[in-house]
Scaffold this active site. Sequence first.
Site, PDB file in Angstrom:
ATOM      1  N   ARG A  58       0.867  -1.181   0.000  1.00  0.00           N
ATOM      2  CA  ARG A  58       0.000   0.000   0.000  1.00  0.00           C
ATOM      3  C   ARG A  58       0.901   1.228   0.000  1.00  0.00           C
ATOM      4  NH1 ARG A  58       2.392   1.896   3.770  1.00  0.00           N
ATOM      5  NH2 ARG A  58       0.860   3.563   3.772  1.00  0.00           N
TER       6      ARG A  58
ATOM      7  N   ALA B 131       0.712   5.236  -2.010  1.00  0.00           N
ATOM      8  CA  ALA B 131       0.509   5.595  -3.422  1.00  0.00           C
ATOM      9  C   ALA B 131       1.695   5.244  -4.337  1.00  0.00           C
ATOM     10  CB  ALA B 131       0.155   7.080  -3.516  1.00  0.00           C
TER      11      ALA B 131
ATOM     12  N   ARG C  44      -7.537  -0.314  -6.664  1.00  0.00           N
ATOM     13  CA  ARG C  44      -7.823   0.744  -5.681  1.00  0.00           C
ATOM     14  C   ARG C  44      -8.034   2.058  -6.458  1.00  0.00           C
ATOM     15  NH1 ARG C  44      -4.280   1.106  -0.406  1.00  0.00           N
ATOM     16  NH2 ARG C  44      -6.209   2.066   0.352  1.00  0.00           N
TER      17      ARG C  44
ATOM     18  N   GLN D 160      -1.792   2.309   9.963  1.00  0.00           N
ATOM     19  CA  GLN D 160      -0.512   2.449   9.251  1.00  0.00           C
ATOM     20  C   GLN D 160       0.517   3.209  10.087  1.00  0.00           C
ATOM     21  OE1 GLN D 160      -3.517   3.024   7.915  1.00  0.00           O
ATOM     22  NE2 GLN D 160      -3.578   2.605   5.740  1.00  0.00           N
TER      23      GLN D 160
ATOM     24  N   ASP E 186      -2.214  10.939  -1.830  1.00  0.00           N
ATOM     25  CA  ASP E 186      -2.600   9.876  -2.772  1.00  0.00           C
ATOM     26  C   ASP E 186      -2.981  10.447  -4.131  1.00  0.00           C
ATOM     27  OD1 ASP E 186      -3.135   8.683   0.061  1.00  0.00           O
ATOM     28  OD2 ASP E 186      -2.845   7.037  -1.354  1.00  0.00           O
TER      29      ASP E 186
ATOM     30  N   LYS F  22      -4.778   9.954   3.435  1.00  0.00           N
ATOM     31  CA  LYS F  22      -5.442   9.071   4.395  1.00  0.00           C
ATOM     32  C   LYS F  22      -6.468   9.806   5.246  1.00  0.00           C
ATOM     33  CE  LYS F  22      -5.099   5.570   4.630  1.00  0.00           C
ATOM     34  NZ  LYS F  22      -6.073   4.715   3.912  1.00  0.00           N
TER      35      LYS F  22
HETATM   36  O1  MRU Z   1      -4.495   3.176   2.309  1.00  0.00           O
HETATM   37  P1  MRU Z   1      -3.017   3.388   2.175  1.00  0.00           P
HETATM   38  O2  MRU Z   1      -2.228   2.811   3.303  1.00  0.00           O
HETATM   39  O3  MRU Z   1      -2.503   2.967   0.824  1.00  0.00           O
HETATM   40  O4  MRU Z   1      -2.865   4.976   2.269  1.00  0.00           O
HETATM   41  C1  MRU Z   1      -1.588   5.547   2.267  1.00  0.00           C
HETATM   42  C2  MRU Z   1      -1.598   7.011   2.416  1.00  0.00           C
HETATM   43  O5  MRU Z   1      -2.621   7.640   2.558  1.00  0.00           O
HETATM   44  C3  MRU Z   1      -0.274   7.701   2.273  1.00  0.00           C
HETATM   45  O6  MRU Z   1      -0.222   8.844   3.063  1.00  0.00           O
HETATM   46  C4  MRU Z   1      -0.084   8.110   0.811  1.00  0.00           C
HETATM   47  O7  MRU Z   1      -0.298   7.017  -0.035  1.00  0.00           O
HETATM   48  C5  MRU Z   1       1.269   8.676   0.563  1.00  0.00           C
HETATM   49  S1  MRU Z   1       2.524   7.425   0.603  1.00  0.00           S
HETATM   50  C6  MRU Z   1       4.002   8.172   0.232  1.00  0.00           C
END
Ligand code: MRU
Length: 344
Positions: free
Chosen positions: A47, A49, A88, A199, A240, A251
Site C-alpha cells: 500500500r 501511493a 484501488r 498504518q 494519494d 489518508k
Molecule cells: O491506504 P493506504 O495505506 O494505501 O494509504 C496511504 C496514504 O494515505 C499515504 O499517506 C499516501 O499514499 C502517501 S505514501 C508516500
Amino acid sequence: MLDSMVWIEKEKKLKVLNQRKLPTEIEYLEKNTVDDVFWTIKNMEVRGAPLIGVVAAYGIVIAAKYAKDANDFLKKVELGVEKLKKSRPTAVNLFWALDRMKKKAMEISKSGMSVSEMLDELEKEAKAIHEEDITSNRKIGENFIENGLVKDGDVILTHCNAGALATSKYGTATSPMYLAKEKGWNIKVFADETRPYLQGARLTTFELFQAGIDVTLICDNMAGWVMKNKMIDKIIVGADRIARNGDVANKIGTMSLAVLANRFGIPFYVAAPTSTIDMNCKDGSEIPIEERNPEEITKWFGIQIAPEGINVFNPAFDVTPNELITAIVTEKGVIKVPERDLDL
Ligand code: MRU
C-alpha cells in the site's frame, strides 16, 4: 532504512513484503499472475501511493509473460492494465504507472522484437519507475531541508505511513526525517496511529524506530491536544492524489489535522512526487474516494467490537482543501501558494 519492499526475480516472479504482517512478522510473498498482483494491492499487502504504482508496473510484466506470441503480448498488457486499474481507486500513481507501462508496450509491440525481448523492455520500464521513485523521494527530502522547511531540533507530526514502506525508499513525508538523521540532526516525530488500518502505529513507528529516529506514537484523537500544548513545530503528510488546484487527497484524518493546524498556527506540508499530481482533476471534488470493508471498523484483529449489523461508513481518504496547506513539496521544488492551479 527499509528498501526491499518489492523486487522482480529472474523468472519474472514478483516478491513483495507483506505489510499486513508488520510489525510483528517479516514475510515476503511471491506473486506470479496479474490476479495475484490485483489482490496484493486490493488487500493492502502492499500500500502507499508510490509503491502501489511500482507494484502495478511490475504486475504488467507478469501479465505479459503469459503472451503466446507478439499479437497476444499487447492483448495481455491491456487486460492486465484494465484489471489492475480496478484494484484501488484513489492513489493516482497506480493509473499513472499503468498508463506509462501500456504506452511502452504499444511502442515496443511495433518494433518487431520477440516476446522475450519485449518482456525485457517492459521490465526495464518497471524498474525505471521504481528507480525514479527513489530519486524523487530523496529530492523531496532535500527540498524540505534546502528551503529551511525542516530544521535541526524540529518536532514533526505525521499521519498514516508516507514512509519508505509506502514507496521505493526514503518515503515522501519521511524523506526529510531520514535526511535529517543522515546529517546528525536531532529531530523528533509524533506518529498518529491512523485508525482503522493503523498504518501509523504498525508501519511508521516501525520504520522510524528501526532507523533510530526518535518517534512517539499517539492516537489520532490526541493530535489536537499535542498541537494546543505547542508540542510540535510542523506537520508533514503524504498524498494519494493532488488535484490541479492543490487540493490533496490523503489518508482519512488528514483533513482534520489540517483544520487543527490552521487553528493553532502550525505549518502544514504535503510531500509528494509529481506523479501524484492529477492535472485531469480540476479540484478535490473530482477525486474518487475509496470506501473499504466495514469490518475494518467493527472488528479489532478479528474480535467484534461493535454491535453486529451496525451501520458503518468507512472512507479510506479525505480531501484537504488547498487553503489549509502551507506548501506542497515535490521532487521539483516547493509550491507555496496552492490557491492557484499547479504549474508543472
Ligand atoms: O491506504 P493506504 O495505506 O494505501 O494509504 C496511504 C496514504 O494515505 C499515504 O499517506 C499516501 O499514499 C502517501 S505514501 C508516500
